[in-house]
Design a protein around this motif. Sequence first.
Motif, PDB file in Angstrom:
ATOM      1  N   UNK A  21       0.930  -0.833  -0.295  1.00  0.00           N
ATOM      2  CA  UNK A  21       0.093   0.065  -0.049  1.00  0.00           C
ATOM      3  C   UNK A  21       1.219   1.439  -0.271  1.00  0.00           C
TER       4      UNK A  21
ATOM      5  N   UNK B  23      -2.710  -0.786  -4.528  1.00  0.00           N
ATOM      6  CA  UNK B  23      -4.712  -1.364  -4.151  1.00  0.00           C
ATOM      7  C   UNK B  23      -4.931  -3.449  -3.485  1.00  0.00           C
ATOM      8  N   UNK B  24      -4.641  -2.814  -2.317  1.00  0.00           N
ATOM      9  CA  UNK B  24      -4.231  -4.358  -1.637  1.00  0.00           C
ATOM     10  C   UNK B  24      -5.078  -4.973  -0.669  1.00  0.00           C
ATOM     11  N   UNK B  25      -6.069  -6.124  -0.845  1.00  0.00           N
ATOM     12  CA  UNK B  25      -7.404  -6.485  -0.069  1.00  0.00           C
ATOM     13  C   UNK B  25      -6.054  -7.697   0.946  1.00  0.00           C
TER      14      UNK B  25
ATOM     15  N   UNK C 200      -9.891 -11.673   4.598  1.00  0.00           N
ATOM     16  CA  UNK C 200     -10.755 -11.157   5.784  1.00  0.00           C
ATOM     17  C   UNK C 200      -9.975 -12.548   6.747  1.00  0.00           C
ATOM     18  N   UNK C 201     -10.491 -13.511   5.709  1.00  0.00           N
ATOM     19  CA  UNK C 201     -10.677 -14.767   7.096  1.00  0.00           C
ATOM     20  C   UNK C 201     -10.020 -15.838   6.775  1.00  0.00           C
TER      21      UNK C 201
ATOM     22  N   UNK D 270     -13.645 -15.889  -4.881  1.00  0.00           N
ATOM     23  CA  UNK D 270     -13.710 -14.756  -3.818  1.00  0.00           C
ATOM     24  C   UNK D 270     -13.012 -12.833  -5.082  1.00  0.00           C
TER      25      UNK D 270
ATOM     26  N   UNK E 156      -6.753  -0.079   0.403  1.00  0.00           N
ATOM     27  CA  UNK E 156      -7.093  -0.954   1.199  1.00  0.00           C
ATOM     28  C   UNK E 156      -8.299  -2.040   0.151  1.00  0.00           C
TER      29      UNK E 156
ATOM     30  N   UNK F  70     -16.674 -11.338   0.982  1.00  0.00           N
ATOM     31  CA  UNK F  70     -17.141 -10.230   2.016  1.00  0.00           C
ATOM     32  C   UNK F  70     -16.702  -8.909   1.443  1.00  0.00           C
TER      33      UNK F  70
ATOM     34  N   UNK G 269     -18.565 -10.370   6.778  1.00  0.00           N
ATOM     35  CA  UNK G 269     -17.199 -12.019   7.275  1.00  0.00           C
ATOM     36  C   UNK G 269     -16.939 -11.180   9.158  1.00  0.00           C
ATOM     37  N   UNK G 270     -16.736 -12.396   9.813  1.00  0.00           N
ATOM     38  CA  UNK G 270     -17.489 -11.560  10.902  1.00  0.00           C
ATOM     39  C   UNK G 270     -15.596 -11.791  11.350  1.00  0.00           C
ATOM     40  N   UNK G 271     -14.746 -11.882  11.419  1.00  0.00           N
ATOM     41  CA  UNK G 271     -13.052 -11.468  11.416  1.00  0.00           C
ATOM     42  C   UNK G 271     -12.929 -10.764  11.762  1.00  0.00           C
TER      43      UNK G 271
ATOM     44  N   UNK H 201      -9.934  -9.150  11.829  1.00  0.00           N
ATOM     45  CA  UNK H 201      -8.722  -8.364  10.789  1.00  0.00           C
ATOM     46  C   UNK H 201      -9.603  -6.945  10.001  1.00  0.00           C
ATOM     47  N   UNK H 202     -11.042  -7.389  10.571  1.00  0.00           N
ATOM     48  CA  UNK H 202     -11.902  -5.861   9.537  1.00  0.00           C
ATOM     49  C   UNK H 202     -11.679  -5.441  10.618  1.00  0.00           C
TER      50      UNK H 202
ATOM     51  N   UNK I 139      -9.023  -4.894  12.496  1.00  0.00           N
ATOM     52  CA  UNK I 139      -7.476  -3.951  12.685  1.00  0.00           C
ATOM     53  C   UNK I 139      -8.022  -3.306  11.487  1.00  0.00           C
ATOM     54  N   UNK I 140      -8.779  -3.918  10.240  1.00  0.00           N
ATOM     55  CA  UNK I 140      -7.599  -2.700   8.706  1.00  0.00           C
ATOM     56  C   UNK I 140      -8.853  -1.424   9.122  1.00  0.00           C
TER      57      UNK I 140
ATOM     58  N   UNK J 206      -6.580   0.563  10.854  1.00  0.00           N
ATOM     59  CA  UNK J 206      -5.374   0.729   9.972  1.00  0.00           C
ATOM     60  C   UNK J 206      -5.045   1.907   8.963  1.00  0.00           C
TER      61      UNK J 206
ATOM     62  N   UNK K 270      -2.897  -7.916  16.802  1.00  0.00           N
ATOM     63  CA  UNK K 270      -2.848  -7.219  15.926  1.00  0.00           C
ATOM     64  C   UNK K 270      -2.054  -6.043  15.790  1.00  0.00           C
TER      65      UNK K 270
END
Lengths: 457, 457
Positions: A387, A392-394, A397-398, A408, B36, B121, B154-156, B158-159, B161-162, B165, B276
């Motif tokens: 980034x 652009x970076x995804x 999430x799981x 996906x 992102x 997601x 998505x229930x991770x 990491x979302x 955290x993202x 960020x 994280x």
Amino acid sequence: MANKPGIPKGTRDFSPCELRKREYIFNTIRSVFQSYGYQQIETPAMENLTTLLGKYGDEGDRLIFRILNSGDFMSALSGEDISTLGSSKLSQKICEKGLRYDLTVPFARYVVQHREELVFPFRRYQIQPVWRADRPQKGRYREFFQCDADVIGSDSLLNEYELIRIINDVFTKLKLSVQIKINNRKVLAGIAEYIGESARITDITVAIDKLEKVGKEAVNDELRAKGVSEKALMKLQPVFGLNGSVSSRLSAMAEMIAGSETGLKGISELQTLFSFTEQGNLSAAVDLDLTLARGLNYYTGAIIEVKAEDVAIGSICGGGRYDDLTGIFGLPGVSGVGISFGADRIYDVMEQLNLFEEVTGSSADVMIVNFGGEELKYALSLAVKLRAKGIKTEMYPDAAKLKKQMSYADSANIPVVIIAGEGEIRAGEVTLKIMSTGEQRKVIPGDITDVLSEIGI
Amino acid sequence: MANKPGIPKGTRDFSPCELRKREYIFNTIRSVFQSYGYQQIETPAMENLTTLLGKYGDEGDRLIFRILNSGDFMSALSGEDISTLGSSKLSQKICEKGLRYDLTVPFARYVVQHREELVFPFRRYQIQPVWRADRPQKGRYREFFQCDADVIGSDSLLNEYELIRIINDVFTKLKLSVQIKINNRKVLAGIAEYIGESARITDITVAIDKLEKVGKEAVNDELRAKGVSEKALMKLQPVFGLNGSVSSRLSAMAEMIAGSETGLKGISELQTLFSFTEQGNLSAAVDLDLTLARGLNYYTGAIIEVKAEDVAIGSICGGGRYDDLTGIFGLPGVSGVGISFGADRIYDVMEQLNLFEEVTGSSADVMIVNFGGEELKYALSLAVKLRAKGIKTEMYPDAAKLKKQMSYADSANIPVVIIAGEGEIRAGEVTLKIMSTGEQRKVIPGDITDVLSEIGI
């Protein structure tokens, strides 16, 4: 499951894909406006009804969305009000505000309100939605965007020329062939004077504006119905038959309306304007249309209208000069000239002609596969680095199955997937999978951006 | 002259200079969202009242601007309606639509309505105005912009955290020091359970959310007034006194609420999230705040709030996880998490801290003097060439006195004026006047862009 929720008639949601195309249009228009030194302003969605009412004719007044006063709005009404006033009058007692109907009237209000802060000539642009309680139909919405540019405080015809150049530049950049038609309201006044029907100028302009659509006979019938005399109609016919070059039509018209001082002023303005456009090396076709009127009564000089070639959709841009728009707000004698691009119609035309080919795009340039655990830590830190380099970076999430994550990325049109599993990390590499071809390449992390730019990302 | 026209209370016009600063904020937020992989959507300004009402509490319902039905709205009312219904109930009979109150509920409606087109997601962002009939005051407007990013499906963690960020990146780019506070609604539920007052969870969260503002005693008084028992209050006090590192506070809290399964789940989510953020090398301070609640009842997990350091202005960004927002529109079981930046407050903070220094700008890079006649033709063609090279170029529209044209360029902050008079044209040169120093340079037209980039344009 319950009924799907909906949105009000004539309004629209815009999905990411549609928005990318719309933004392409807005950004093109914006960049051209800016290249000519136009500056952006924004005004509120709501204006006081006193600002809006009476500016767009009776029909316009009816089409303004009104906002109910907050709180106990009924307390402003007497029992007599309720029983004697109709909906229209009552609405003025329970509503003080309305939604913006166009960008021109709010701009005139803005100029008067802020005149002490402004440096004239003031070139402004404005790109905002407007709302009209019109009957929704194909290509006509209740919420739509206008993109306006106006110069106020200068009556030089160079401004008209500049706006025509702007139209030319916008449609050249959008790769849309258009015809720009030009007339002058003073010539229309001259024609009305010449045929002895000055008092019916509005009826006359409304009728002859339809010439192209309905033909000469229908225009004559409409004029007869409005009470224009047969003698006047006979004098009018040659106007419909003018042909030849712009300068020969202007000369012929000048002879006809030689008795009208206003009319001749209009001819002279058109001659000057065409002398600019003819030397201007424009890509768009610019033509004189002596029947163009655009129905807007506040125009006093140039009238401009733009149609797309190859598509039957009506006007996609229009404008003109108004000598006294700010007069309605108490500041007379300020001349202005402006144009308005109809972004929604331009969008429809470009869709029809497949002109959005270059506007592709996805949510992200790359997706990094999520393996969880230590690999996740590595992936998160790689994402930060990419980034920072503008990629652009995804992150998925799981830590789902690889197949699900790839599927996906595929559905979301992400062109490249980065796989950094235990093996890759140990070897100091990552795997780039190019989704369009299925090709996989091992690269060291520092080379990712080079490989991406090699494949055009 | 007549009274100056105005705009509705609590709304604003934005001048070019203000808009440049606002666009700087919007573009910064937008570019971070995009980096992102978030995709933009837009929804209509008007939503059906059935979509909006009941989602923001009674107070929220009152603050929704309602749009009067078009046409003969009174025909929907009986005489009895008018005499028996109050303003609030009547408004529902004469208004079907309202203005968007936030971006979250329209997004939930969008997801349900378009679920078949979406790939989950789904990361979306949305930057649009919202309207609230709130009492206007310093920093609170009736029309203001929200900039939202949400991940749905998505229930991770990491979302979460993202999103943290993203907050970090936005404020780092804006050079604004902020503190990001985090809590979890499940921990609040655990606390309510632990003190034996689960039924009063809403009262409890509302009260302890004010801890920082009003102090411990006032919070206790409010809880007492709501009927929370002295015994419960005594059990609650240690929560207020927790200190030490994030992990030690989380451990202490875990011990306290060890009997609440939900509470422990919240603790565990916070532990994961902080694991994280602690490895994330963020510039912003991220801290646990076990009293943070943000009053929004739809949050079910993480709660996030951002405050600017050095300025007392309340929250400038906030968000959280909601497990069932789309459930209200008939699509249960879709978890989402989102944040919302308050662009107007961020603007106010940046103004106070003088952070807009880099955002300068003028209408154009250069202005070309208009001498009329043959010089004008030369000037017009020079303008076309400069614009094609990306130089924002204004032509002065009238062949006015040089002094007047220079004075305009000065007032409009245009940094360079190009003078191409008869003498210059004959010599194959133009004069560049650099307005800040008054320096004049003769250059050949082909060198203009080089000279401009030399002086930083």
